[in-house]
Scaffold this motif. Structure first.
Motif, PDB file in Angstrom:
ATOM      1  N   CYS A  88      30.414  -7.613  -4.505  1.00 11.81           N
ATOM      2  CA  CYS A  88      31.805  -7.494  -4.064  1.00 11.81           C
ATOM      3  C   CYS A  88      32.309  -6.062  -4.250  1.00 11.81           C
ATOM      4  N   ALA A  89      33.398  -5.750  -3.560  1.00 10.63           N
ATOM      5  CA  ALA A  89      33.965  -4.395  -3.625  1.00 10.63           C
ATOM      6  C   ALA A  89      34.565  -4.098  -4.993  1.00 10.63           C
ATOM      7  N   ASN A  90      34.908  -5.144  -5.765  1.00  9.72           N
ATOM      8  CA  ASN A  90      35.498  -4.888  -7.093  1.00  9.72           C
ATOM      9  C   ASN A  90      34.434  -4.649  -8.170  1.00  9.72           C
ATOM     10  N   GLY A  91      33.160  -4.610  -7.767  1.00 12.92           N
ATOM     11  CA  GLY A  91      32.099  -4.290  -8.725  1.00 12.92           C
ATOM     12  C   GLY A  91      31.440  -5.502  -9.354  1.00 12.92           C
ATOM     13  N   SER A  92      31.931  -6.719  -9.049  1.00 11.06           N
ATOM     14  CA  SER A  92      31.284  -7.908  -9.629  1.00 11.06           C
ATOM     15  C   SER A  92      30.332  -8.524  -8.612  1.00 11.06           C
ATOM     16  N   HIS A 121      28.096 -18.730 -10.950  1.00 10.17           N
ATOM     17  CA  HIS A 121      28.544 -17.857 -12.050  1.00 10.17           C
ATOM     18  C   HIS A 121      28.789 -16.459 -11.500  1.00 10.17           C
ATOM     19  N   LYS A 122      29.261 -15.591 -12.355  1.00 10.62           N
ATOM     20  CA  LYS A 122      29.625 -14.236 -11.933  1.00 10.62           C
ATOM     21  C   LYS A 122      28.927 -13.227 -12.827  1.00 10.62           C
ATOM     22  N   LEU A 123      28.469 -12.133 -12.234  1.00 11.15           N
ATOM     23  CA  LEU A 123      27.896 -11.037 -13.019  1.00 11.15           C
ATOM     24  C   LEU A 123      28.911  -9.895 -13.004  1.00 11.15           C
ATOM     25  N   GLU A 124      29.477  -9.587 -14.167  1.00 15.78           N
ATOM     26  CA  GLU A 124      30.420  -8.464 -14.190  1.00 15.78           C
ATOM     27  C   GLU A 124      30.434  -7.822 -15.571  1.00 15.78           C
ATOM     28  N   LEU A 125      30.713  -6.538 -15.578  1.00 14.93           N
ATOM     29  CA  LEU A 125      30.813  -5.810 -16.852  1.00 14.93           C
ATOM     30  C   LEU A 125      32.132  -6.182 -17.513  1.00 14.93           C
ATOM     31  N   THR A 126      32.097  -6.319 -18.821  1.00 11.84           N
ATOM     32  CA  THR A 126      33.325  -6.710 -19.536  1.00 11.84           C
ATOM     33  C   THR A 126      33.967  -5.480 -20.164  1.00 11.84           C
ATOM     34  N   PRO A 127      35.313  -5.475 -20.254  1.00 15.05           N
ATOM     35  CA  PRO A 127      35.978  -4.331 -20.902  1.00 15.05           C
ATOM     36  C   PRO A 127      35.610  -4.210 -22.369  1.00 15.05           C
ATOM     37  N   LYS A 128      35.159  -5.317 -22.970  1.00 18.40           N
ATOM     38  CA  LYS A 128      34.786  -5.265 -24.390  1.00 18.40           C
ATOM     39  C   LYS A 128      33.549  -4.388 -24.582  1.00 18.40           C
ATOM     40  N   GLN A 129      32.566  -4.555 -23.679  1.00 13.37           N
ATOM     41  CA  GLN A 129      31.318  -3.801 -23.845  1.00 13.37           C
ATOM     42  C   GLN A 129      31.397  -2.419 -23.210  1.00 13.37           C
ATOM     43  N   TYR A 130      32.086  -2.325 -22.085  1.00 17.65           N
ATOM     44  CA  TYR A 130      32.147  -1.046 -21.358  1.00 17.65           C
ATOM     45  C   TYR A 130      33.606  -0.680 -21.098  1.00 17.65           C
ATOM     46  N   PRO A 131      34.340  -0.296 -22.143  1.00 15.91           N
ATOM     47  CA  PRO A 131      35.788  -0.111 -21.998  1.00 15.91           C
ATOM     48  C   PRO A 131      36.154   0.980 -21.003  1.00 15.91           C
ATOM     49  N   ILE A 171      34.340   2.106 -18.283  1.00 16.04           N
ATOM     50  CA  ILE A 171      33.726   2.125 -16.953  1.00 16.04           C
ATOM     51  C   ILE A 171      33.827   0.779 -16.244  1.00 16.04           C
ATOM     52  N   TRP A 172      34.220  -0.275 -16.949  1.00 14.21           N
ATOM     53  CA  TRP A 172      34.058  -1.625 -16.396  1.00 14.21           C
ATOM     54  C   TRP A 172      34.766  -1.822 -15.054  1.00 14.21           C
ATOM     55  N   ASN A 173      35.880  -1.114 -14.828  1.00 14.96           N
ATOM     56  CA  ASN A 173      36.580  -1.301 -13.548  1.00 14.96           C
ATOM     57  C   ASN A 173      36.492  -0.060 -12.672  1.00 14.96           C
ATOM     58  N   LYS A 174      35.584   0.857 -12.997  1.00 17.42           N
ATOM     59  CA  LYS A 174      35.470   2.093 -12.216  1.00 17.42           C
ATOM     60  C   LYS A 174      34.085   2.232 -11.583  1.00 17.42           C
ATOM     61  N   GLY A 221      22.978 -15.084 -15.534  1.00 15.62           N
ATOM     62  CA  GLY A 221      24.070 -14.182 -15.906  1.00 15.62           C
ATOM     63  C   GLY A 221      24.070 -13.599 -17.292  1.00 15.62           C
ATOM     64  N   ALA A 222      22.938 -13.634 -18.022  1.00 15.47           N
ATOM     65  CA  ALA A 222      22.908 -12.927 -19.309  1.00 15.47           C
ATOM     66  C   ALA A 222      22.580 -11.469 -19.021  1.00 15.47           C
ATOM     67  N   GLN A 223      23.401 -10.553 -19.527  1.00 11.08           N
ATOM     68  CA  GLN A 223      23.145  -9.136 -19.258  1.00 11.08           C
ATOM     69  C   GLN A 223      22.042  -8.609 -20.162  1.00 11.08           C
ATOM     70  N   LEU A 224      21.040  -7.973 -19.559  1.00  6.55           N
ATOM     71  CA  LEU A 224      19.900  -7.466 -20.327  1.00  6.55           C
ATOM     72  C   LEU A 224      19.971  -5.953 -20.502  1.00  6.55           C
ATOM     73  N   ILE A 225      20.302  -5.230 -19.432  1.00  6.83           N
ATOM     74  CA  ILE A 225      20.326  -3.766 -19.492  1.00  6.83           C
ATOM     75  C   ILE A 225      21.483  -3.283 -18.617  1.00  6.83           C
ATOM     76  N   CYS A 226      22.133  -2.196 -19.061  1.00  4.71           N
ATOM     77  CA  CYS A 226      23.088  -1.515 -18.177  1.00  4.71           C
ATOM     78  C   CYS A 226      23.052  -0.039 -18.517  1.00  4.71           C
ATOM     79  N   THR A 227      22.887   0.806 -17.496  1.00  6.27           N
ATOM     80  CA  THR A 227      22.757   2.242 -17.760  1.00  6.27           C
ATOM     81  C   THR A 227      24.101   2.970 -17.691  1.00  6.27           C
ATOM     82  N   LEU A 228      25.211   2.230 -17.708  1.00  7.72           N
ATOM     83  CA  LEU A 228      26.523   2.899 -17.648  1.00  7.72           C
ATOM     84  C   LEU A 228      27.106   3.155 -19.034  1.00  7.72           C
ATOM     85  N   GLY A 229      26.355   2.792 -20.065  1.00  6.34           N
ATOM     86  CA  GLY A 229      26.861   3.000 -21.420  1.00  6.34           C
ATOM     87  C   GLY A 229      25.773   3.578 -22.299  1.00  6.34           C
ATOM     88  N   GLY A 230      26.137   3.950 -23.518  1.00  6.59           N
ATOM     89  CA  GLY A 230      25.152   4.388 -24.509  1.00  6.59           C
ATOM     90  C   GLY A 230      24.453   5.676 -24.103  1.00  6.59           C
TER      91      GLY A 230
END
Length: 1418
Positions: free
Chosen positions: A267-271, A288-298, A300-303, A335-344
């Motif tokens: 989707c255009a909103n990133g999810s 289900h939905k795959l989306e970054l949460t603000p808790k983990q990626y404060p 970048i989650w909506n950018k 929908g369990a997140q394993l890796i994301c390269t937008l953090g850390g």
């Protein structure tokens, strides 16, 4: 599930062209991949990654067609269709030139590689291919999407048409469907003529065909998404019907998962919204939905921007998602997140600067999901043509990421194991520790494990192989490299399995299989390579005891087979048991002695397997038990993810009176595209068979109709073991549900075998969240094992500007770490929420022996407290009181509450203690239970919650109790605490002691580091041990502390308590405890004893004190040997002299050794209370108080060589036994001339036996020094008696003679000594010889007492003799220091005594007498 490994690699392109790649696509077999540039198509080989052929479009044609856009392979990999910007499709044929290869392996001479093996060349070298343009098709509209569908190519164009193009007959096979004529509705049940799209400009932006749903998921240019399915076999506009997904209006791209029948819409909103199709209504159902949460990626989650690409892995277990703004993220199927390269470390450099995320323009998975090929979108913009002109092979914008995956993804029968097994393309990662240790099957209790924290390492690896220690031992993996010979011709590895004990692993590649033993560290491959190449494993493999069970296809006979190979025999079909199978086997699993196969005709077949000992090599035989057809329930065999046999049942029709049925294969668990289906044995019929003796008939019970247990299931774990203590955990079924966490299907047991309530179900499904991806479940240990990706940055190594493009700078190095998590607190909490407290108690009591059980209770209390105390709305039915009541059932209640409170912020304490009880009451409970460390923690709570007076009162209570129990560390904390209360320093509460203090008996370890010389004053001691001074003595530096009145009062208050305790210890004659107390708390004992000399420090009963000290210091009472009473010694005087000499040589040497050992500096004394002693006497005292100078008195000449040896060396050797080799030879020389009599030997051994431990000797000497300093002469006499050193007694008497001593003290000593003499005569004759030696002094003492003579009348011993003796002592100390390497050796004694060997016997005796008067030990 999938984990990144290492750094990505960048491909080098050997071509001159400067065009950057824009699209990458692997072929269906994933052996090749096609790379598109604007005017170029190249085909690469996957392993090794080399370019095979490239086609460059001529400039004239290129301008006509426009730049290349997309490519699609034909299912048999013989053609590629390429779409261009101007609406053309170019069909390229790939004719294979037989037996021509671009690369050939070159082996060194004598290499074992056989050149004549079949399939040899294809596997190791890239085949030579050609690219020929076969056909050009002009669709006269921009092409938005290409999709291969069986024998057709589906093409969507921007004018709203869907073209169906046949791969072969392209001229006649063209059909076009106008999307406006396809009806769309919410589901297939509504009216047949659903609404049409109705807009002229609607076209398909992206689509993908789903074989298992028989239709294609589409994304329209206006953001709506749907699913188009043909109503019949013919694909025409009239036969198509579309279904909307109502909630999605901003779709950008789509990818389908055939195995789980899922459609993932970006989707255009990133999810990413994931949908499935409802089989009954045909409607699209949100999963289900795959989306970054603000808790983990404060940040970048909506950018992230819109989703750019979605790609499912080849095994359909994970999905890779990338966004317009860059970055990669990997998710499990549900929908369990394993890796994301937008953090850390992916997003930030080591100095904290933000990196640009990797922008991806195209990506595709490699074979078996071990690689992900990615086209770096950044590289096209920043490539400068002149940078690499001198390089032949230029850097290409294709990156290859490497992955390691769990064996569960492809071989789900692994789920009944408790090991974590990960497979990479050329290696395996195991968590089973060191298999070379003693192996034994898992035992059920883990009482031997040490308690630890959640992720910490457990106890060392000395326990049984399957214990916690080996499965959780450390963070590192046991890595097994797969044999290169096998890998060369059989890459990629498709399946792997590990046996129950974690000692053996087996791997399956393209053909055949190989296995490895962790014990012998050796691989076993097929001896006959033809047998290996003729067999293709289809349904996975499993271990059964020592056998490998696998389902394979025999290429020679074209026959499906079930084979069993023995691990210990050679790998050869001659040793295999082979059974023919009717249909293709898709899945295989083993449960106890049964094998279950799931076949391509949707049937399940059960086999029994048994071991047959035949000759040297035992074999296994297989027999069909039962076949169950599932075709009514399974729409497509490919949808079945796993099949397992379990002993789990819903208890229907089974009473608990038949426990033998618990271990039978009761049910089949089938994971059908994420739906867990259970088929249970039907026991509703007549139960006569159960009583029948024939066991085979019982196994033929039919199965009931299937029941759906759960949705969105990724993995299932169950065990075949039985443990009566932990029935809850072992009879449960564990499910991993992706983003929804885990679920457990827990059995509920009636308590005490009561009749269960009719309303209480027999099982309950409890969901819970964990923070790791589960890969294995340790059933008895209530632990989940997993793995987690971690990263390491190395960008600091590349500082030059030229290195900025290095992949090592752009990406961190990825590693996989083992991890584990406790889940018990979640389950207990879920049971309490559902008012199943009784079941929670049963479960908790069965796990109470686990080392981390206290942590479980603490976690549960903490989580409930945090949730409820921080809730904004009032909670109608709070859980905290229930949890608090539950925890009180366990002895750890007090610790649990206080640990939870200490880890929670102060604001929540009132809420917590309102539920668990008043902290004052809890503190008193701790004191009553003698749990002082926990009481100390409560004190901190009280300090924060109550007024200072209350906390002082409680602190005093605790301080006194700690003093009594000898908890010195706690005492020090309490002193600091009490001072803090007094001086208002309440902001810094003391840390709670975590470690248990050593008991009072070991407290004297302290003295090993303390000098016994008088120079070591209290100041020195404090600086060395960082102890705060606790006494406010008016003299010295402690007087400075009286700056504040409150301080003085507080110090005085503490001192009073310390004095009171010291007085009590002295009155109870607990000298050992007194020493510990003084040393540990820095108590100024000497000053206090000076004041108490005539009060508490006075000895009332010498005999009692003597007995008590013997007992306290484990010092044996002296005894007299029977032989020595009758032995005709030369004379009595000689006997006592030898005895005294022996005693002195022993004790003083030990003393000297101890001093040299600790490296004491012999500084002069700073202060002494002996003011009245004349100067020469003080000189003697100073000299004799220095340890190493004392030896002269004891190195007098001896009677004969033999005697010298016996007295000088043998005793000390026996005691210290740390001579170096040279010293031993000396002793041997001496012993060669030995002539000891029987009685002398007895005497010697007796003297040895009547000495206490070395440690006690050190402690007694320390106390002697303290009492001597303080002038408590009666105590000095008692210690002198115990050590049986006349020099000590002499020193006391000389002090009495030379200084003004209170007559009462003299009288007390005299009375005491007479009492001891009387006691020795009747009860302890061993003391008589020593008392006889000091008899003259006792008589002198009685004269002093009677006459009250002034001490000044006594003259000191001849000063000239003293000065004479000083020099030899210095020389002796040099001799001692020359033996510095071994301070306890007695070589110095021997050599020194040899010099004086020629002196006569009478001189010896005289010198003994003199020594006994001169040498004063302090």
């Amino acid at each position: 599930m999938y984990f990144l490994s290492g750094w990505p690699k960048r491909l080098l392109c050997p071509l001159e062209s400067l065009e950057q790649p824009l699209h990458i696509q692997t072929d269906p077999q994933r052996a090749f991949f096609a790379v598109l540039s604007p005017s170029q198509l190249s085909v690469w080989y996957c392993r090794p990654s080399v370019l095979i052929v490239s086609y460059k479009e001529l400039s004239k044609a290129a301008s006509q067609f426009g730049p290349y856009k997309q490519a699609e392979w034909r299912p048999d990999s013989t053609m590629i269709a390429v779409s261009t910007a101007n609406g053309y499709i170019l069909f390229f044929e790939i004719p294979s030139t037989r037996d021509k290869y671009l690369y050939e392996p070159i082996y060194p001479k004598g290499s074992p590689h056989l050149k004549g093996t079949p399939h040899y060349k294809e596997e190791q070298c890239a085949p030579s291919l050609n690219l020929e343009i076969k056909k050009v098709l002009d669709l006269q509209a921009p092409i938005t999407c290409l999709q291969s569908m069986l024998e057709d190519l589906l093409v969507a164009t921007a004018d709203g048409f869907l073209h169906l193009v046949h791969w072969d007959g392209m001229t006649n096979g063209r059909k076009a469907i106008n999307l406006c004529t396809v009806p769309f509705s919410v589901d297939l049940q509504s009216s047949r003529a659903g609404s049409f799209l109705g807009f002229e400009d609607v076209y398909i932006r992206d689509m993908e065909y789903c074989a298992t749903l028989d239709g294609f998921a589409v994304v329209f240019n206006d953001g709506r998404v749907g699913f188009i399915t043909p109503m019949s076999s013919r694909l025409t506009a009239e036969q198509l019907h579309g279904v909307w997904a109502q909630d999605v209006i901003d779709g950008t791209c789509v990818a389908v998962n055939n195995k789980y029948r899922l459609m993932a819409f970006g989707c255009a909103n990133g999810s990413v919204q994931v949908y499935t199709v409802d089989t009954t209504t045909g409607a699209m159902q949100f999963s289900h939905k795959l989306e970054l949460t603000p808790k983990q990626y404060p940040d970048i989650w909506n950018k992230t921007g819109p989703v750019k690409l979605i790609r499912w892995s080849p095994d359909s277990c994970v999905v890779m998602v990338t966004w317009e703004c860059g970055g990669l993220s990997l998710w499990s199927v549900f929908g369990a997140q394993l890796i994301c390269t937008l953090g850390g470390d992916f997003a930030y450099q080591s100095d904290g600067a933000k990196k640009d995320p990797l922008k991806i323009s195209s990506m595709t998975w490699g074979s078996e999901g071990y690689h992900l090929w990615v086209i770096d979108g950044n590289s096209s913009s920043n490539m400068k043509p002149e940078t690499d002109t001198y390089n032949e092979a230029r850097q290409f914008g294709i990156l290859q990421f490497h992955f390691i995956k769990s064996a569960l993804t492809v071989n789900p029968c692994m789920s009944n194991q408790e090991q974590v097994l990960l497979q990479g393309e050329d290696r395996l990662y195991l968590n089973c520790g060191d298999a070379a240790q003693a192996q034994s099957p898992r035992n059920t209790s883990h009482s031997e494990h040490k308690p630890t924290r959640e992720r910490g390492p457990f106890s060392d690896g000395s326990l049984d192989s399957q214990g916690l220690s080996t499965l959780l031992g450390h963070r590192h993996w046991h890595v097994v490299q797969i044999h290169s010979t096998y890998l060369e011709s059989n890459w990629p590895i498709r399946f792997s399995a590990i046996d129950k004990l974690g000692q053996n692993v087996a791997v399956v590649g393209k053909f055949g299989f190989a296995h490895y033993s962790l014990l012998t560290k050796k691989w076993k491959l097929f001896g006959n390579i033809t047998q290996e190449q003729n067999m293709m494993v289809t349904g996975g493999l499993a271990w059964w005891n020592d056998f490998i069970v696998l389902a394979c296809y025999n290429l020679n006979d074209r026959q499906e087979e079930l084979r069993i190979y023995l691990r210990t025999s050679n790998l050869d079909n001659a040793f295999a048991h082979i059974t023919k199978v009717q249909a293709d086997t898709l899945l295989l699993s083993v449960f106890r002695d049964m094998v279950i196969l799931f076949r391509a005709d949707c049937s399940i077949c059960l086999y029994s397997i048994e071991r047959r000992p035949e000759g040297l090599n035992p074999t296994a035989s297989i027999q069909v038990l039962q076949e169950v057809s599932m075709s009514r329930y399974i729409p497509h065999p490919f949808l079945v993810v796993s099949v397992t046999l379990t002993s789990v049942r819903t208890e229907t029709g089974i009473t608990l009176k038949m426990p033998q049925q618990a271990c039978e294969a009761e049910s089949i668990m089938l994971n059908l595209a994420g739906q867990l289906i259970m088929l249970q044995r039907d026991r509703s019929g007549p139960q006569i068979r159960d009583k029948d003796n024939n066991p085979n008939q019982r196994k033929h019970l039919p199965f009931c109709a299937p029941v759906v247990l759960a949705q969105s299931v990724e993995n299932v774990w169950t065990t075949s073991r039985i443990n009566k203590q932990k029935r809850h955990l072992l009879e449960a079924l564990w499910l991993s549900c992706g983003g929804a966490g885990m679920k457990v299907w827990l059995p509920l047991f009636p308590r005490d075998h009561r009749k269960p309530h009719s309303f209480l179900s027999r099982r309950i499904m409890l969901p819970f969240h964990i923070n790791i991806y589960p890969l294995a479940v340790l059933f008895e240990d209530a632990l989940v094992l997993g793995a987690v990706n971690d990263t390491v940055l190395y960008d600091c190594l590349y500082t030059q500007t030229s290195a900025r493009e290095h992949l090592e700078v752009l990406f961190p190095f990825s590693i996989v770490e083992r991890t584990s998590q406790i889940y018990l607190h979640h389950i207990l909490r879920q049971l309490l929420v559902r008012n199943l407290g009784e079941q929670a108690l049963l479960l908790a009591h069965s796990c109470a022996t686990l080392p981390y059980f206290p942590h479980v209770l603490e976690l549960m209390l903490h989580e409930v407290l945090e949730e409820e105390a921080t809730s904004r709305e009032p909670i109608p039915d709070p859980l905290l009181p229930t949890v608090a009541k539950f925890i009180t059932e366990f002895p750890l209640f007090l610790q649990t509450v206080v640990h939870c409170a200490r880890k929670t912020e102060y604001a929540l304490w009132n809420y917590l203690f309102a539920a668990v009880g008043n902290p004052k009451d809890l503190f008193e409970e701790c004191l009553m239970a003698q749990d002082l460390d926990t009481a100390a923690s409560y004190l901190i709570i009280l300090q924060n919650m109550e007024v200072p007076a209350v906390s002082r009162q409680h602190a005093t209570l605790l301080f006194n109790t700690a003093l009594e129990q000898g908890k010195w560390d706690l005492c020090r904390h309490m002193i600091r605490f009490l001072k803090a209360i007094g001086s208002g320093e309440t902001e810094t509460p003391p840390a709670t002691p975590t470690t248990q203090e050593p008991s009072s008996s070991s407290g004297f370890e302290f003295f090993r580091h303390r000098s016994i010389s008088l120079s070591q004053s209290a100041e020195n001691l404090h600086s060395k041990f960082n102890l705060t001074k606790t006494l406010s003595m008016p003299s010295g530096p402690s007087g400075k502390r009286c700056s504040k009145d409150s301080d003085c009062a507080e110090n005085m208050y503490i001192d009073m308590m310390l004095w009171r305790h010291a007085r009590r210890l002295l009155e109870e004659i607990k000298l050992k405890d007194l020493g510990c107390f003084a040393a540990q708390l820095g108590f100024e004992l000497i000053g206090w004893l000076c004041k108490e000399r005539t009060r508490a420090a006075r000895v009332e009963d010498f005999v009692l004190a003597l007995k008590k000290l013997h007992k306290d210091f484990c010092w044996p009472l002296p005894v007299i040997p029977a032989s020595s009473i009758t032995s005709p010694f030369k004379n009595g005087k000689y006997k006592t002299a030898v005895g005294e000499q022996l005693l002195k040589s022993q004790s003083v040497d030990t003393f000297v050794n101890m001093e040299t050992d600790t490296g004491v500096s012999n500084t002069p004394r700073s202060r002494s209370w002996l003011g009245a002693i004349s100067s020469s006497q003080r000189e003697i005292d100073t000299v004799s108080s220095h340890g190493p100078h004392m030896q002269d008195a004891f190195l007098s000449p001896l009677l004969s060589k033999g005697d010298e040896c016996s007295i000088g060396s043998a005793t000390d050797l026996t005691e210290t036994s740390s001579m170096v080799d040279g010293d031993w030879t000396m002793v041997d020389e001496n012993f060669s001339g030995l002539s000891l009599t029987q009685s002398e030997l007895e005497h010697l051994s007796l003297e040895l036996a009547s000495k206490g431990p070395h440690k006690s000797q050190v402690q007694l000497r320390y106390l002697l020094h303290i009492f001597m300093e303080a002038g408590c002469l009666d105590w000095c006499i008692i210690i002198g008696l115990i050590l049986r050193e006349s020099s000590v007694i002499n020193q006391v008497f000389s002090i009495i003679q030379s200084s003004d001593i209170d007559g009462e003290i003299c009288q007390n000593i005299k009375t005491g000594l007479y009492a001891v003499d009387k006691w020795a005569s009747t009860d302890c004759p061993g003391y008589k010889p020593f008392l006889n030696i000091i008899k003259p002094q006792i008589q002198k003492l009685s004269e002093i007492v009677e006459e009250q003579v002034q001490p000044e009348a006594f003259q000191p011993v001849n000063p000239s003799k003293v000065t004479e003796q000083v020099n030899p002592r210095a020389e002796e100390s040099r001799i001692l220091s020359s033996h510095g390497t071994n301070p306890q050796s007695d070589a110095g004694n021997i050599s020194a005594s040899r010099h004086e060997e020629d002196k006569s016997k009478t001189e010896v005796e005289d010198s003994f007498q003199e020594a006994s008067y001169d040498c004063i030990v302090s």
